[in-house]
Design an enzyme around this catalytic site. Structure first.
Site, short mmCIF file in Angstrom:
data_model
loop_
_atom_site.label_atom_id
_atom_site.label_comp_id
_atom_site.label_asym_id
_atom_site.label_seq_id
_atom_site.Cartn_x
_atom_site.Cartn_y
_atom_site.Cartn_z
N TRP A 196 -18.18 18.25 11.15
CA TRP A 196 -17.40 17.86 10.20
C TRP A 196 -17.95 18.14 8.88
O TRP A 196 -19.12 18.27 8.55
CB TRP A 196 -17.27 16.35 10.11
CG TRP A 196 -16.80 15.99 11.35
CD1 TRP A 196 -17.41 16.00 12.52
CD2 TRP A 196 -15.64 14.83 11.70
NE1 TRP A 196 -16.68 15.14 13.60
CE2 TRP A 196 -15.43 14.43 13.03
CE3 TRP A 196 -14.83 14.41 10.72
CZ2 TRP A 196 -14.66 13.62 13.49
CZ3 TRP A 196 -13.83 13.45 11.23
CH2 TRP A 196 -13.96 13.25 12.62
N GLU A 224 -5.79 -3.71 2.08
CA GLU A 224 -5.63 -4.86 3.16
C GLU A 224 -6.54 -5.55 3.50
O GLU A 224 -6.72 -6.41 4.33
CB GLU A 224 -5.46 -3.69 4.65
CG GLU A 224 -3.98 -2.85 4.76
CD GLU A 224 -3.80 -1.65 4.04
OE1 GLU A 224 -4.85 -1.47 3.20
OE2 GLU A 224 -3.35 -0.89 4.50
N THR A 258 0.83 -1.20 0.11
CA THR A 258 0.09 -0.11 -0.07
C THR A 258 0.91 1.21 0.01
O THR A 258 1.94 1.29 0.64
CB THR A 258 -1.03 0.06 1.12
OG1 THR A 258 0.07 0.18 2.57
CG2 THR A 258 -1.87 -1.08 1.38
N LYS A 312 -12.45 19.93 9.45
CA LYS A 312 -13.58 20.25 10.63
C LYS A 312 -13.65 21.70 10.74
O LYS A 312 -12.66 22.61 10.72
CB LYS A 312 -12.61 19.73 11.93
CG LYS A 312 -13.31 18.85 12.68
CD LYS A 312 -12.93 18.33 13.94
CE LYS A 312 -13.98 17.63 14.77
NZ LYS A 312 -13.50 16.89 15.86
#
Ligand code: AMP
Length: 544
Positions: free
Chosen positions: A444, A330, A185, A439
């Site tokens: 959010w 993953e 990754t 933020k």
């Protein structure tokens, strides 16, 4: 009492054995690197994978050693995977779009012994070869006539190598929990980390992907994995298609709209999969002429969020159903899919779209939850944002050589690095990567949602939203747009377009136009690079 059923090892090559026995003549069509269309079938792939395994053993490859591939999706790449696995070795897919330094690092880190490569990638390897002491042979995936001159000292010709073997070979079957494949990754910080799949995890993942609500193509399908085999195992399709005996169509090096359309049409592709950018190119090409997709039924799109306008276009203009997919290297990589539940059939189209846009439901063998910063589980109310955690038999429990330390907690939960909500019906929706969240005034803002809407504007080719420091609100969103060719949308026009679609305080404070948005090797927007580029951006009171 113990169960009395057989302990049939879940070994990857049992998939190809099955395909040879039950689907021998099913075709694999590839656009070769040399150019012409190439045709073969599972019986031939099986035979040549055996020749490949024989050749690797002759070259001294021992069980557990790592053999790399740097190649586009073709029949030869398929043969090398099963050949490597059949020699008891471990395939390691290299993404040719990585920076040379990263390639150098991962080839040495994984201790690759041999490297199969398409002729296209010879220059990359010529520049790196002296830094790769472990590589004892570079096998160029071409026949003699197409073998280019190369400075690589130990270069071998793939077709010559295979021709020297008779294919009379028993697979070297390692334990089902032994390593089968490695894919690194590419995190934005630190070195790439190696995810090590086992035979068992890959076979189980193939069964996950085979479920109808996940990828689920069947025997009658013509399956085109446009997603490269070096991008998280081509989402399992190199195992799934032979498992169900589907026809395979491999696009080789050409992924532009015209080339993809040509194969969709000539090979009657019914199921295909790739990241959104590939489909943007195809849709632009289709719009440029009066072209239709009469054979295509379903397209799986993942790797980045799917824009609403893309699902709509496929639906309405071409009669093709989009399956939205979320996952990660993953996770082998399938995580969730945005499929509808039975009762959603009663909803009107727009409400159905709202659901299909979400990253979706977890299939059996993928467990998920969201937690707050202290690790406390958050409710599934569709509003609470939290760290998305996953676990399952095809989810990583550590990186190669322990890099990155402990990556799962005592209950095997792995932190995906994504921030998400989960609603009462179990639909997960990604808000952002945790390092990219915005933020503002303690609340959010989902950059993904704004980007998705912005690309629905007819003048916009690509969109990225980043958070930049703001004196009053901590952070505010900046919308960066790549306009479509010849277009120059004004900030006012974009804001008008977004006005009724997002909460007022989500509206980007500024909108800037640019020629290009930087991407990672797997096609994701590089937000960090964008934040650096615009770090000195001065907020205007009123853009437009
Ligand atoms: P990779 O391991 O390179 O495949 O990257 C995995 C990451 O890509 C995930 O953790 C997500 O941040 C992102 N990703 C993958 N699929 C989607 C999707 N459908 N929507 C939004 N983000 C996605």
């Amino acid at each position: 009492m113990r169960g009395l059923m057989q302990n049939f090892p879940l070994h990857e090559n049992s998939i190809l054995d099955h395909a040879k026995k039950h689907h021998a003549s099913r075709e694999i069509i590839s656009r070769s690197i040399e150019g012409p269309i190439h045709k073969t079938n599972y019986a031939q792939i099986h035979h040549r994978a055996k020749q490949c395994a024989q050749a690797l053993v002759k070259l001294g490859i021992k069980p557990g050693q790592v053999v790399a591939t740097m190649a586009w999706n073709t029949w030869r790449h398929l043969e090398t995977w099963y050949g490597i696995l059949g020699a008891g070795a471990v395939y390691h897919t290299l993404n040719p779009r990585l920076f040379p330094d990263q390639l150098n690092y991962i080839i040495n880190h994984a201790e690759d012994q041999i490297l199969f490569l398409d002729a296209t990638f010879i220059p990359i390897m010529e520049n790196l070869a002296e830094k790769l002491p472990n590589i004892r042979a570079y096998i160029i995936m071409a026949d003699k006539t197409a073998m280019p001159k190369t400075k690589l000292k130990n270069a071998l010709c793939y077709e010559d190598l295979l021709a020297a073997e008779d294919g009379d070979f028993q697979w070297i079957l390692t334990d089902e929990n032994d390593a089968a494949g490695i894919c690194y990754t590419s995190g934005t910080t630190g070195n790439p980390k190696g995810v090590v799949y086992s035979h068992r995890s890959n076979v189980l993942h193939t069964l996950i992907a085979a479920m109808p609500d996940v990828l689920g193509p069947g025997n009658a399908d013509s399956v085109m994995p446009v997603v490269p085999m070096f991008h998280a195992n081509a989402w399992g399709l190199a195992f799934l298609a032979p498992m169900v005996g589907a026809k395979m169509v491999m696009p080789g090096a050409k992924m532009d709209g015209e080339s993809i359309y040509e194969l969709l049409d000539s090979e009657k592709v019914s199921f295909t999969a790739a990241v959104p950018t590939v489909w943007l190119m195809l849709l632009q090409y289709l719009e440029g002429g009066n072209r239709k997709l009469p054979h295509l039924k379903r397209v799986a799109i993942g790797g980045s969020a799917v824009p609403r306008s893309m699902i709509e276009k496929f639906d309405k203009d071409y009669g093709v159903t989009v399956s939205h997919l979320w996952g990660m290297t993953e996770m082998s990589p399938v995580g969730t899919t945005g499929s509808l539940r039975a009762h959603h059939g009663e909803l009107d189209y727009e409400d159905q779209l709202d659901i299909r846009l979400k990253q979706g439901l977890a299939p059996y063998m993928v467990d998920m939850k969201i937690t707050d910063d202290d690790g406390k589980e958050l409710p599934w109310d569709g509003k609470s944002f939290g760290h998305l955690m996953v676990r399952g038999p095809a989810v990583a429990r550590a990186y190669l050589k322990g890099e990155g330390g402990e990556i799962v907690d005592e209950e095997s939960w792995f932190d995906t690095g994504d921030v998400a909500t989960i609603d009462a019906e179990g639909y997960m929706q990604i808000t952002d990567r945790s390092k990219d969240v915005i933020k503002s005034g303690g609340e959010w803002i989902s950059s993904i949602e704004i980007e998705n809407l912005a690309v629905g504007h007819p003048d916009v080719a690509e969109a990225a939203v980043i958070g930049l420091p703001h004196p009053k609100w901590d952070e505010r969103p900046l919308l960066v747009l790549v306009p479509k060719e010849g277009a120059a949308p004004s900030a006012r026009a974009i804001k008008d377009y977004l006005k009724d679609k997002i909460a007022k305080w989500w509206m980007p404070d500024d909108i800037v136009l640019t020629d290009e948005i930087p991407h990672t090797a797997t096609g994701k927007i590089q937000k960090m690079a964008l934040r650096e580029k615009y770090q000195n951006h001065r907020w205007t009171d009123e853009a437009g």
